[in-house]
Design a protein around this motif. Structure first.
Motif, mmCIF file in Angstrom:
data_model
loop_
_atom_site.group_PDB
_atom_site.id
_atom_site.type_symbol
_atom_site.label_atom_id
_atom_site.label_comp_id
_atom_site.label_asym_id
_atom_site.label_seq_id
_atom_site.Cartn_x
_atom_site.Cartn_y
_atom_site.Cartn_z
ATOM 1 N N MET A 1 0.766 -1.070 -0.027
ATOM 2 C CA MET A 1 -0.146 0.196 -0.039
ATOM 3 C C MET A 1 0.715 1.351 -0.086
ATOM 4 S SD MET A 1 -3.156 1.003 2.572
ATOM 5 C CE MET A 1 -2.112 0.603 3.994
ATOM 6 N N PRO A 2 0.768 2.357 -0.981
ATOM 7 C CA PRO A 2 1.440 3.317 -0.996
ATOM 8 C C PRO A 2 1.552 4.288 0.453
ATOM 9 C CG PRO A 2 -0.186 3.281 -2.647
ATOM 10 C CD PRO A 2 -0.502 2.251 -1.817
ATOM 11 N N TRP A 3 2.406 4.786 0.602
ATOM 12 C CA TRP A 3 2.566 5.490 1.910
ATOM 13 C C TRP A 3 1.611 6.619 2.247
ATOM 14 C CZ3 TRP A 3 4.018 5.440 6.782
ATOM 15 C CH2 TRP A 3 4.262 6.739 7.188
ATOM 16 N N ALA A 7 -0.578 6.775 5.435
ATOM 17 C CA ALA A 7 -0.804 8.147 6.126
ATOM 18 C C ALA A 7 -2.154 8.500 6.604
ATOM 19 C CB ALA A 7 -0.044 9.087 5.527
ATOM 20 N N VAL A 8 -3.010 8.441 5.386
ATOM 21 C CA VAL A 8 -4.555 8.708 5.640
ATOM 22 C C VAL A 8 -4.990 7.948 6.513
ATOM 23 C CG1 VAL A 8 -6.614 8.821 4.297
ATOM 24 C CG2 VAL A 8 -4.757 9.778 3.221
ATOM 25 N N LEU A 9 -4.912 6.406 6.479
ATOM 26 C CA LEU A 9 -5.305 5.786 7.299
ATOM 27 C C LEU A 9 -5.080 5.978 8.871
ATOM 28 C CD1 LEU A 9 -5.029 2.239 5.319
ATOM 29 C CD2 LEU A 9 -7.247 3.605 5.834
ATOM 30 N N LEU A 10 -3.537 6.257 8.841
ATOM 31 C CA LEU A 10 -3.244 6.490 10.288
ATOM 32 C C LEU A 10 -3.882 7.751 10.823
ATOM 33 C CD1 LEU A 10 -1.153 5.925 12.561
ATOM 34 C CD2 LEU A 10 0.283 7.091 11.234
ATOM 35 N N ASP A 12 -6.814 8.910 10.217
ATOM 36 C CA ASP A 12 -8.375 8.620 10.502
ATOM 37 C C ASP A 12 -8.284 7.667 11.717
ATOM 38 O OD1 ASP A 12 -9.159 9.848 8.111
ATOM 39 O OD2 ASP A 12 -9.453 7.909 7.016
ATOM 40 N N LEU A 13 -7.280 6.823 12.048
ATOM 41 C CA LEU A 13 -7.326 6.137 13.300
ATOM 42 C C LEU A 13 -6.861 7.314 14.433
ATOM 43 C CD1 LEU A 13 -7.210 3.384 14.538
ATOM 44 C CD2 LEU A 13 -4.994 3.263 14.223
ATOM 45 N N ILE A 14 -5.884 8.049 14.234
ATOM 46 C CA ILE A 14 -5.661 8.889 15.317
ATOM 47 C C ILE A 14 -6.914 9.928 15.625
ATOM 48 C CG2 ILE A 14 -4.146 10.822 16.005
ATOM 49 C CD1 ILE A 14 -1.844 9.514 14.378
ATOM 50 N N LEU A 15 -7.562 10.471 14.702
ATOM 51 C CA LEU A 15 -8.791 11.095 14.711
ATOM 52 C C LEU A 15 -9.696 10.310 15.563
ATOM 53 C CD1 LEU A 15 -9.101 12.905 11.652
ATOM 54 C CD2 LEU A 15 -8.191 13.964 13.540
ATOM 55 N N GLY A 16 -9.883 9.103 15.352
ATOM 56 C CA GLY A 16 -10.904 8.402 16.126
ATOM 57 C C GLY A 16 -10.579 7.996 17.380
ATOM 58 N N VAL A 17 -9.226 7.995 17.742
ATOM 59 C CA VAL A 17 -8.924 7.911 19.085
ATOM 60 C C VAL A 17 -9.240 9.215 19.965
ATOM 61 C CG1 VAL A 17 -6.786 7.708 20.587
ATOM 62 C CG2 VAL A 17 -7.100 6.192 18.618
ATOM 63 N N GLN A 105 -11.276 -2.048 13.694
ATOM 64 C CA GLN A 105 -11.396 -2.284 12.195
ATOM 65 C C GLN A 105 -10.299 -1.271 11.646
ATOM 66 O OE1 GLN A 105 -12.901 -4.497 10.697
ATOM 67 N NE2 GLN A 105 -12.354 -3.746 8.659
ATOM 68 N N GLY A 106 -10.257 0.074 11.994
ATOM 69 C CA GLY A 106 -9.245 0.980 11.570
ATOM 70 C C GLY A 106 -7.763 0.506 11.687
ATOM 71 N N LEU A 107 -7.523 0.078 12.889
ATOM 72 C CA LEU A 107 -6.321 -0.398 13.067
ATOM 73 C C LEU A 107 -5.858 -1.789 12.496
ATOM 74 C CD1 LEU A 107 -3.495 -0.552 14.979
ATOM 75 C CD2 LEU A 107 -5.062 -1.853 16.539
ATOM 76 N N LEU A 108 -6.915 -2.589 12.119
ATOM 77 C CA LEU A 108 -6.708 -3.762 11.440
ATOM 78 C C LEU A 108 -6.388 -3.294 9.931
ATOM 79 C CD1 LEU A 108 -7.086 -7.073 10.960
ATOM 80 C CD2 LEU A 108 -9.659 -6.728 10.473
ATOM 81 N N VAL A 109 -7.006 -2.488 9.388
ATOM 82 C CA VAL A 109 -6.842 -1.939 7.971
ATOM 83 C C VAL A 109 -5.375 -1.428 7.950
ATOM 84 C CG1 VAL A 109 -7.679 -0.338 6.145
ATOM 85 C CG2 VAL A 109 -9.292 -1.758 7.569
ATOM 86 N N TRP A 110 -4.918 -0.596 8.714
ATOM 87 C CA TRP A 110 -3.800 0.166 8.749
ATOM 88 C C TRP A 110 -2.722 -0.989 8.856
ATOM 89 C CZ3 TRP A 110 0.267 1.083 12.681
ATOM 90 C CH2 TRP A 110 1.165 1.828 12.116
ATOM 91 N N GLN A 111 -2.992 -2.042 9.671
ATOM 92 C CA GLN A 111 -1.760 -2.907 9.832
ATOM 93 C C GLN A 111 -1.606 -3.823 8.573
ATOM 94 O OE1 GLN A 111 -2.985 -4.824 13.547
ATOM 95 N NE2 GLN A 111 -1.827 -3.642 14.846
ATOM 96 N N GLN A 112 -2.551 -3.822 7.669
ATOM 97 C CA GLN A 112 -2.363 -4.812 6.705
ATOM 98 C C GLN A 112 -1.506 -4.199 5.369
ATOM 99 O OE1 GLN A 112 -6.310 -5.777 5.363
ATOM 100 N NE2 GLN A 112 -6.686 -6.918 7.204
#
Length: 399
Positions: A1-3, A7-10, A12-17, A105-112
């Motif tokens: 997956m491109p950086w 970065a966008v997924l990360l 979104d994950l931080i904003l969710g937290v 779910q966001g963490l799962l997607v980001w880790q893949q």
């Protein structure tokens, strides 16, 4: 997956937290304020704070539970059994569970390394539901709590540290919900580049600048006439509820839950603008703005004629001019937004109207949050050529 995508997924994950943390902080501040009121013998204030918390929480759990029951069969395969979900919602933990599930779910997607399209779409599906629930919670609990806190400060003539904390966390929660909701609407756009980050900032500012004077006006009236503010709210709320019913909303999966939605939107309209149906948005928004401004002016005039009732030391000679400036600036930014930053979209016709997609989800089909798409259709108008076409041959989204 491109950086860039990672970065966008990360982000979104931080904003969710941060969003979940803001919700818990606001909840903790309100509970602390209620406890301090009870310890100091002001039981009525404590009861009002807790009543607002309970009523908003019950409404939020009902929305969450009805939506889960209405989602396509097989969509939430990783969720616990229905009885466990029912127990979580009964214990008022349904919204918090949704937040944690969205983060998982966001963490799962980001880790893949290469997340599947279904996982990405499912993460968006969960985050969109959370955004809607957060907006409802903001106007059912956070904004009334802010109004109540300001009224108590005005009535008592002083502000304790826990009151300032509750007021600040309420402002934080409102700001976060407005920004998050607009970004969620952006996710549903057929062409996302039409909506820039600058338009979200302008949207956030004009909503907050118009909401602040409204909250202050209601708080002033509440401080002067605490026994009549409930009648004022009920009277306006019934008028707004009738207006929503006349617009023929069709958002929830059943008639009973539809009235819950209408009652919630009527509460939102008591403080701010919320579009519930397609077409003629400008006219409805103008009518609502004129109605709300007239009511706020009457509330402020009532305060001016009875201002001697308030304790000495409240710097209202500074607050009212500041509120007037905020109101004018908010109106100017609202005009700027709708004139230059509010896009028209070419929406694809759906074979299912609005939020009522109850059929099982085909294996090859990606999950789409039709509830948020329904609200986005109301918020973003159709392009002129598409609107002309749909006026000739579209019925319930089917050409």
């Amino acid at each position: 997956m491109p950086w860039s995508s990672r970065a966008v997924l990360l982000r979104d994950l931080i904003l969710g937290v941060l969003g979940t943390a803001a919700f818990l902080l606001d909840l903790g501040a309100d509970l602390w304020a209620a406890g301090q009121y009870a310890l100091s013998g002001r039981y009525l204030w404590a009861a009002l704070v807790l009543a607002l918390l309970v009523l908003a929480s019950v409404a939020l759990q009902l929305f969450s539970w009805v939506w889960l029951r209405a989602d396509p069969v097989g969509l939430h395969e990783s969720q616990p059994p229905g009885r466990c979900l029912a127990l979580l919602h009964f214990l008022q933990l349904g919204y918090l569970y949704r937040c944690l599930q969205g983060l998982q779910q966001g963490l799962l997607v980001w880790q893949q390394e290469e997340p599947s399209e279904f996982d990405l779409a499912y993460a968006d599906f969960l985050s969109l539901d959370i955004s809607m629930l957060r907006l409802f919670e903001t106007f059912l609990e956070t904004t009334p709590q802010l109004t109540l806190g300001l009224a108590i400060v005005l009535q008592s003539g002083r502000a304790e540290y826990y009151q300032w904390l509750s007021i600040c966390t309420s402002f934080l929660g409102i700001s976060w919900a407005l920004l998050d909701y607009h970004q969620a609407l952006r996710t549903c756009l057929p062409s996302k580049p039409l909506l820039s980050l600058g338009s979200s900032v302008i949207y956030f500012l004009w909503n907050l600048l118009l909401l602040g004077p409204r909250v202050l006006a209601v708080a002033l009236f509440s401080a002067l006439f605490p026994h009549y503010v409930a009648l004022h709210f009920l009277g306006l709320w019934l008028v707004l509820l009738l207006w929503i019913w006349l617009q023929g909303t069709d958002f929830m999966p059943g008639p009973a839950s539809e009235w819950l939605y209408r009652a919630t939107v009527a509460t939102i309209l008591y403080f701010s603008w919320f579009n519930v149906s397609e077409g003629h948005t400008r006219g409805r928004a103008t009518i609502h703005l004129a109605f709300l401004l007239s009511d706020s002016v009457l509330l402020v005039v009532t305060w001016v004629t009875h201002s001697t009732w308030l304790p000495v030391g409240i710097p209202l000679h500074m607050w009212l001019p500041l509120a007037s400036v905020c109101l004018l600036l908010g109106l100017a930014l609202r005009l700027v937004y709708y004139r230059w930053l509010h896009p028209s979209c070419r929406w694809e016709p759906d074979r299912v109207d609005g939020a009522r997609s109850l059929s099982p989800l085909p294996h090859s089909q990606l999950p789409q949050n039709r509830r948020m798409i329904h609200l986005a259709r109301n918020f973003f108008p159709k392009a002129k050529d598409q609107a002309a076409l749909s006026g000739k041959g579209e019925v319930n989204g089917v050409l």
